[in-house]
Design a protein around this motif. Structure first.
Motif, PDB file in Angstrom:
ATOM      1  N   ARG A 266      36.894  43.054  39.694  1.00 28.99           N
ATOM      2  CA  ARG A 266      37.420  41.398  39.561  1.00 28.99           C
ATOM      3  C   ARG A 266      37.720  41.176  40.902  1.00 28.99           C
ATOM      4  O   ARG A 266      37.605  39.908  41.205  1.00 28.99           O
ATOM      5  CB  ARG A 266      38.679  41.621  38.583  1.00 28.99           C
ATOM      6  CG  ARG A 266      39.180  40.052  38.184  1.00 28.99           C
ATOM      7  CD  ARG A 266      40.064  40.024  37.340  1.00 28.99           C
ATOM      8  NE  ARG A 266      40.511  38.564  37.147  1.00 28.99           N
ATOM      9  CZ  ARG A 266      41.189  38.355  36.003  1.00 28.99           C
ATOM     10  NH1 ARG A 266      41.549  39.073  34.928  1.00 28.99           N
ATOM     11  NH2 ARG A 266      41.633  36.883  35.626  1.00 28.99           N
ATOM     12  N   MET A 267      38.331  41.965  41.817  1.00 24.81           N
ATOM     13  CA  MET A 267      38.931  41.613  43.090  1.00 24.81           C
ATOM     14  C   MET A 267      37.730  41.108  44.046  1.00 24.81           C
ATOM     15  O   MET A 267      38.029  40.214  44.861  1.00 24.81           O
ATOM     16  CB  MET A 267      39.717  42.683  43.697  1.00 24.81           C
ATOM     17  CG  MET A 267      41.042  42.874  43.366  1.00 24.81           C
ATOM     18  SD  MET A 267      42.099  41.310  43.112  1.00 24.81           S
ATOM     19  CE  MET A 267      42.190  40.879  41.428  1.00 24.81           C
ATOM     20  N   THR A 268      36.563  41.453  43.895  1.00 24.59           N
ATOM     21  CA  THR A 268      35.546  41.227  44.688  1.00 24.59           C
ATOM     22  C   THR A 268      35.024  39.621  43.985  1.00 24.59           C
ATOM     23  O   THR A 268      34.648  38.895  44.867  1.00 24.59           O
ATOM     24  CB  THR A 268      34.403  41.949  44.339  1.00 24.59           C
ATOM     25  OG1 THR A 268      34.788  43.481  44.746  1.00 24.59           O
ATOM     26  CG2 THR A 268      32.808  41.693  45.225  1.00 24.59           C
ATOM     27  N   TYR A 269      35.066  39.406  42.799  1.00 22.14           N
ATOM     28  CA  TYR A 269      34.865  37.847  42.185  1.00 22.14           C
ATOM     29  C   TYR A 269      35.753  36.997  43.117  1.00 22.14           C
ATOM     30  O   TYR A 269      35.304  35.920  43.233  1.00 22.14           O
ATOM     31  CB  TYR A 269      34.894  38.027  40.747  1.00 22.14           C
ATOM     32  CG  TYR A 269      34.917  36.468  40.352  1.00 22.14           C
ATOM     33  CD1 TYR A 269      33.714  35.874  40.072  1.00 22.14           C
ATOM     34  CD2 TYR A 269      36.127  36.047  39.523  1.00 22.14           C
ATOM     35  CE1 TYR A 269      33.734  34.497  39.602  1.00 22.14           C
ATOM     36  CE2 TYR A 269      36.143  34.831  39.134  1.00 22.14           C
ATOM     37  CZ  TYR A 269      35.127  34.068  39.257  1.00 22.14           C
ATOM     38  OH  TYR A 269      35.073  32.780  38.660  1.00 22.14           O
ATOM     39  N   LYS A 270      37.118  37.393  42.900  1.00 13.30           N
ATOM     40  CA  LYS A 270      38.156  36.485  43.472  1.00 13.30           C
ATOM     41  C   LYS A 270      38.092  36.431  44.898  1.00 13.30           C
ATOM     42  O   LYS A 270      38.160  34.979  45.299  1.00 13.30           O
ATOM     43  CB  LYS A 270      39.505  36.963  43.169  1.00 13.30           C
ATOM     44  CG  LYS A 270      39.907  37.009  41.440  1.00 13.30           C
ATOM     45  CD  LYS A 270      41.184  37.156  41.309  1.00 13.30           C
ATOM     46  CE  LYS A 270      41.704  36.899  39.819  1.00 13.30           C
ATOM     47  NZ  LYS A 270      41.683  35.430  39.613  1.00 13.30           N
ATOM     48  N   SER A 271      37.889  37.288  45.529  1.00 16.68           N
ATOM     49  CA  SER A 271      37.401  37.246  46.959  1.00 16.68           C
ATOM     50  C   SER A 271      36.152  36.280  47.181  1.00 16.68           C
ATOM     51  O   SER A 271      36.228  35.540  48.197  1.00 16.68           O
ATOM     52  CB  SER A 271      37.154  38.588  47.511  1.00 16.68           C
ATOM     53  OG  SER A 271      38.387  39.532  47.549  1.00 16.68           O
ATOM     54  N   PHE A 272      35.324  36.459  46.501  1.00 16.77           N
ATOM     55  CA  PHE A 272      34.081  35.479  47.136  1.00 16.77           C
ATOM     56  C   PHE A 272      34.429  34.105  46.701  1.00 16.77           C
ATOM     57  O   PHE A 272      33.839  33.258  47.426  1.00 16.77           O
ATOM     58  CB  PHE A 272      32.808  36.012  45.998  1.00 16.77           C
ATOM     59  CG  PHE A 272      31.653  35.118  46.130  1.00 16.77           C
ATOM     60  CD1 PHE A 272      30.983  35.042  47.271  1.00 16.77           C
ATOM     61  CD2 PHE A 272      31.297  34.329  45.003  1.00 16.77           C
ATOM     62  CE1 PHE A 272      29.912  34.102  47.318  1.00 16.77           C
ATOM     63  CE2 PHE A 272      30.295  33.428  45.002  1.00 16.77           C
ATOM     64  CZ  PHE A 272      29.444  33.378  46.111  1.00 16.77           C
TER      65      PHE A 272
END
Length: 415
Positions: A266-272
Motif C-alpha cells: 500500500r505504501m507504494t500506491y500512496k507514494s505514487f
C-alpha cells in the motif's frame, strides 16, 4: 529531484481539468466538463507519471512495477475512441501473462471490469464507476465504498480458450456503447421529460456478466479495500451536472488493489499518488495559475507527505520539499507585488479631475425631506391638554405629618 512534468498537459484547459478531478479544490465547475479528450489527457498524465516513478523505486522492485505500467498502458489504449474496439480487447486478453492485470471502463453501463491472470485461473472483478447522485448528495461527508464488487474466478481451461476471448471482447465492446436501460423520467411543468443527470445502474456488468461467468467458474474470495469517495453533484445553468471523473476512480481502484495484493504494498500506491500530484503542482507553477489553486495543491501534497511519515523515500520527500518551497516563493513574490503597489500614492493630476460629474449626487427618494429642510416646513407636534382623572386627598401620616395621596396610585409622602 523532480522530473519534468507531463509533456502532454501543455494546454491550460487540460491541466485545469486534471487538477479539478485529482485535487478536488474548493472552487469547481458548475457543469459537466467530461469529454473523451479530457479522459485521454488524464490517462496519459498518469501513465507518464508511472514511467517517471520508476526512478523512485529500487532495482529489485522495477519488475513488479512493470506489471502496473503494462496495465496503465493497455487501459490508456482501450479508451482512445468513444467506442471500445473488440479486436483490441481480444488482443490484450490474448497477450496476458501470469500476474498481468487488465482494466476496462464499460462507459454505457457505468461499470468497470478488472481481469487478473494467475497461474491456473483468471479472476474477473467488477464495480460501479460513478455513484448514484442521490447517495452523493445525501451523504454527510464522503461516501465510504468497498471495492471491488462481485468477483468470479474462471479456470484456465476456459479462460485461455480463444473462443472465450473473442466472445468476452465482443460482449464488453457492445456493452460499452449500448444503452440498455430506459432513461429515468421526471415531471417538469406538467410534462414528462428524460432525466439525463442520473447515473446508469451497472447491473448488466455486476449482475449479468457476473452470472454468465459464474456458470463457467466460481465465486472468488478476494481482498477488498474501502475508499472515502470525494464526489459532488454541481449544477448551475447547465445541461448536465459536474461529477468527478469516473476514470480517476477506476485507475485508483485498479492500481491500489493490484499493489496491495503484491509485494509492493500500500505504501507504494500512496507514494505514487503523491508523486503524481507533485508533478501536477510543478506543472501548475509553469502555467501561472491562481494563488488559491497553488496554495490548495501545495497544502494537499504537504499533508499527504506528513501522513506517509517515514514511509516516504528521501528522494520523494526532497521532491515535495522543493515543490512546496517553489509554491511558497511564488506566493510570497506575488504578495510582495501587491504590497508594493498599495504603498505607492496615487498620482496627483488635477487637470484630469471632473469635479461636476464626480460631485453629482442622485437622491431620487429624498426630495420631500430636502424640501422640508430647505424651507423649514417641519410641522410642530400638537400638545394634548393634561386632564387627570384622579382626585387629590389629605390623610394623616404615620409620622405625625401630613401626606398627599393620589387615589388610584401609590402614596407619595411629602418632605
Amino acid at each position: 529531484m523532480p522530473q519534468h512534468p507531463n509533456r502532454h498537459l501543455t494546454d491550460q484547459a487540460d491541466l485545469l481539468y486534471t487538477i479539478n478531478h485529482v485535487f478536488l479544490p474548493l472552487k469547481l465547475p458548475q457543469g459537466s466538463d467530461h469529454s473523451l479528450e479530457n479522459d485521454l489527457a488524464l490517462s496519459q498524465a498518469i501513465f507518464d507519471a508511472a514511467l517517471a516513478f520508476s526512478d523512485q523505486l529500487p532495482s529489485d522492485k522495477l519488475v513488479l512495477w512493470s506489471s502496473s505500467l503494462k496495465m496503465l498502458r493497455n487501459f490508456k489504449d482501450s479508451i482512445r475512441f468513444s467506442v471500445m474496439s473488440a479486436k483490441e480487447v481480444e488482443s490484450q486478453v490474448n497477450s496476458m501473462d501470469n500476474n498481468d492485470v487488465l482494466v476496462y471502463m464499460i462507459r454505457a453501463q457505468n461499470a468497470a471490469v478488472v481481469m487478473r491472470k494467475l497461474e491456473s485461473e483468471t479472476i474477473f472483478e467488477s464495480f460501479e464507476m460513478s455513484p448514484d447522485p442521490t447517495a452523493v448528495m445525501g451523504a454527510k461527508g464522503r461516501l465510504i465504498c468497498s471495492y471491488p464488487g462481485p468477483a468470479i474466478t474462471v479456470p484456465d481451461t476456459i479462460a485461455n480458450d480463444a473462443t472465450f476471448h473473442a466472445e468476452l471482447a465482443n460482449f464488453l465492446a457492445c456493452m460499452d456503447k449500448d444503452v440498455l436501460d430506459a432513461a429515468p423520467t421526471r415531471k417538469k411543468a406538467k410534462s414528462t421529460v428524460l432525466e439525463e443527470r442520473d447515473t446508469t445502474h451497472p447491473r448488466h456488468i455486476t449482475k449479468l456478466l457476473t452470472s454468465i461467468l459464474r456458470g463457467l467458474g466460481s465465486i472468488a474470495d478476494v481482498p477488498r479495500i474501502r475508499k472515502r469517495i470525494g464526489d459532488d453533484v454541481l449544477w448551475d445553468s447547465a445541461k448536465l451536472p459536474w461529477r468527478r471523473s469516473p476514470l480517476w476512480l477506476v485507475i485508483r481502484v485498479a492500481l491500489q488493489t493490484t499493489l496491495e495484493r503484491g509485494a509492493l504494498g500500500r505504501m507504494t500506491y500512496k507514494s505514487f499518488m503523491l508523486f503524481f500530484m507533485a508533478r501536477l503542482t510543478t506543472l501548475a507553477l509553469d502555467h501561472d495559475l491562481s494563488n488559491n489553486i497553488l496554495h490548495f495543491m501545495s497544502a494537499k501534497i504537504a499533508r499527504r507527505l506528513f501522513k506517509l511519515g517515514s514511509s516516504a523515500s528521501p528522494q520523494l520527500s526532497q521532491m515535495i520539499s522543493m515543490v512546496t518551497g517553489d509554491v511558497r516563493s511564488i506566493l510570497e513574490e506575488r504578495w510582495g507585488s501587491v504590497q508594493d503597489a498599495q504603498q505607492v500614492s496615487p498620482p496627483w493630476a488635477p487637470e484630469n479631475l471632473q469635479v461636476l460629474r464626480d460631485a453629482h449626487l442622485s437622491l431620487n427618494t429624498s426630495r420631500k425631506y430636502i424640501h422640508q429642510v430647505l424651507y423649514n416646513q417641519h410641522s410642530s407636534p400638537q400638545r394634548s391638554p393634561f386632564d387627570p382623572s384622579h382626585h387629590v386627598g389629605v390623610v394623616p401620616s404615620s409620622r405625625g405629618s401630613l401626606g398627599i395621596v393620589r387615589m388610584g396610585s401609590s402614596a407619595l409622602p411629602l418632605p
